[in-house]
Design a protein around this motif. Structure first.
Motif, PDB file in Angstrom:
ATOM      1  N   ARG A  28       0.818  -1.221   0.000  1.00 30.60           N
ATOM      2  CA  ARG A  28       0.000   0.000   0.000  1.00 30.60           C
ATOM      3  C   ARG A  28       0.850   1.269   0.000  1.00 30.60           C
ATOM      4  N   LEU A  29       2.002   1.169  -0.643  1.00 31.42           N
ATOM      5  CA  LEU A  29       2.840   2.346  -0.867  1.00 31.42           C
ATOM      6  C   LEU A  29       2.433   3.035  -2.157  1.00 31.42           C
ATOM      7  N   THR A  61       0.756   7.408  -6.100  1.00 31.96           N
ATOM      8  CA  THR A  61       0.854   7.504  -4.647  1.00 31.96           C
ATOM      9  C   THR A  61       0.568   8.928  -4.199  1.00 31.96           C
ATOM     10  N   ARG A  65       3.166   9.273   1.215  1.00 32.79           N
ATOM     11  CA  ARG A  65       3.689   7.910   1.090  1.00 32.79           C
ATOM     12  C   ARG A  65       4.960   7.837   0.255  1.00 32.79           C
ATOM     13  N   TYR A  66       5.309   8.942  -0.439  1.00 32.76           N
ATOM     14  CA  TYR A  66       6.464   8.912  -1.332  1.00 32.76           C
ATOM     15  C   TYR A  66       7.759   8.474  -0.649  1.00 32.76           C
ATOM     16  N   GLU A  68       8.398   6.471   1.779  1.00 34.19           N
ATOM     17  CA  GLU A  68       8.396   5.013   1.975  1.00 34.19           C
ATOM     18  C   GLU A  68       8.470   4.278   0.643  1.00 34.19           C
ATOM     19  N   LEU A  69       7.740   4.788  -0.359  1.00 36.52           N
ATOM     20  CA  LEU A  69       7.767   4.157  -1.676  1.00 36.52           C
ATOM     21  C   LEU A  69       9.165   4.250  -2.282  1.00 36.52           C
ATOM     22  N   LEU A 104      -4.671   3.792  -0.282  1.00 37.98           N
ATOM     23  CA  LEU A 104      -3.481   3.896   0.546  1.00 37.98           C
ATOM     24  C   LEU A 104      -3.819   3.976   2.035  1.00 37.98           C
TER      25      LEU A 104
END
Length: 106
Positions: A28-29, A61, A65-66, A68-69, A104
Motif C-alpha cells: 500500500r505504498l 501515490t 507515502r512517497y 516510503e515508496l 493507501l
C-alpha cells in the motif's frame, strides 16, 4: 487534501518491473501501477554511452507515502542506483484521486 504523484522507475526486464509493482502495491505504498515496454533508453552510465531496452514502471501515490515508496523501490530494485522520480499530478478526476487516497489508507 493530499498531493498526488506519479512515480517512475525502470528495470531491465518485465519480470523485475512486475515484481516491484506487486511489492509496492501490496504494501500500500502505491495505489496502482502500470508497466510500459519495452522502451528504448539512451543514456550515459559509468562514463560510457549506452542504448538498451527497459521497462518503465509508473506508480500512483501521495506525497505522504512517497518517502516510503522511494525507500522500498531503492531497496528492492535490481540496480545499485535506480532512477526514482516523483511528478506531481496537477489535475485529475476527483473520484480517481479519492480512490488513491482510500486505497493507501486501507
Amino acid at each position: 487534501m493530499a498531493d498526488y504523484l506519479n512515480v517512475s522507475t525502470a528495470t531491465a526486464t518485465r519480470e523485475q518491473a512486475v515484481a516491484l509493482a506487486q511489492s509496492a502495491v501490496r504494501a500500500r505504498l502505491a495505489a496502482g501501477a502500470q508497466i510500459i515496454g519495452p522502451v528504448t533508453s539512451v543514456f550515459w552510465h559509468g562514463g560510457e554511452f549506452g542504448t538498451g531496452e527497459e521497462y518503465q514502471l509508473l506508480l500512483k501515490t501521495t506525497d505522504a507515502r512517497y518517502p516510503e515508496l522511494e525507500a522500498h523501490l531503492v531497496e528492492h530494485h535490481p540496480w545499485d542506483n535506480p532512477e526514482v522520480v516523483g511528478t506531481v499530478i496537477e489535475t485529475a478526476a476527483l473520484p480517481y484521486l479519492d480512490w488513491i487516497e482510500r486505497t493507501l489508507a486501507d
